[in-house]
Write an enzyme that holds these catalytic residues in place. Structure first.
Site, PDB file in Angstrom:
ATOM      1  N   GLY A 188      -0.696   7.976 -10.587  1.00  0.00           N
ATOM      2  CA  GLY A 188       0.428   8.738 -11.126  1.00  0.00           C
ATOM      3  C   GLY A 188       1.752   8.379 -10.494  1.00  0.00           C
ATOM      4  O   GLY A 188       2.780   8.964 -10.834  1.00  0.00           O
ATOM      5  N   CYS A 189       1.743   7.436  -9.570  1.00  0.00           N
ATOM      6  CA  CYS A 189       2.978   7.001  -8.931  1.00  0.00           C
ATOM      7  C   CYS A 189       3.410   5.674  -9.542  1.00  0.00           C
ATOM      8  O   CYS A 189       2.584   4.793  -9.769  1.00  0.00           O
ATOM      9  CB  CYS A 189       2.773   6.814  -7.427  1.00  0.00           C
ATOM     10  SG  CYS A 189       2.378   8.335  -6.558  1.00  0.00           S
TER      11      CYS A 189
END
Length: 142
Positions: free
Chosen positions: A46-47
């Site tokens: 998710g980064c």
């Protein structure tokens, strides 16, 4: 370094360019993460940048479990965000971690207005990863 020391330093810096430089400096204070820990299992999903968080369990003097972390990122500003996050969470009990609202602290510092949506999503992913580890540790202790 404590979160209060970081808070005091932020209070002294009026310009966001100076605050960004300070965050980057904080990232340089992270303990080195061994290359072997830059693994898929430690990578935070998710980064936008690459971020790794490795955890280990320890115990305090009273025998209560503690979660300790090493963190790293390939982006300087994100390494700084990791440093702030680990100041808040690493070396604490699962209960302390779950009682600490890291996103509120980052909002207090003004990051909501000064991070891109992608960086904000990545920050939330890092926080959720650590909070998930804390929930898992509590479940294992019951």
């Amino acid at each position: 370094m404590t979160i209060d020391e970081i808070r005091d330093s932020f209070a002294l810096l009026d310009e966001w360019d100076d605050r960004y430089r300070y965050v980057i400096e904080l990232g340089r204070t992270l303990d080195p993460m061994p290359e072997a820990e830059h693994s898929a299992a430690n990578k935070v999903q998710g980064c936008t940048s690459q971020v790794w968080l490795s955890r280990r369990f320890d115990r305090n003097d009273a025998g209560k479990p503690l979660l300790k972390y090493l963190g790293d990122s390939d982006a300087h500003i994100v390494r700084g965000l990791v440093a702030i996050l680990l100041t808040l969470y690493s070396g604490h009990t699962p209960q302390q971690i779950l009682a600490t609202d890291a996103l509120a602290v980052f909002d207090e510092f003004g990051f909501r207005e000064h991070l891109t949506p992608q960086r904000s999503n990545g920050l939330r992913a890092m926080v959720e990863r650590i909070r998930s580890d804390a929930r898992e540790a509590l479940a294992a202790a019951s």
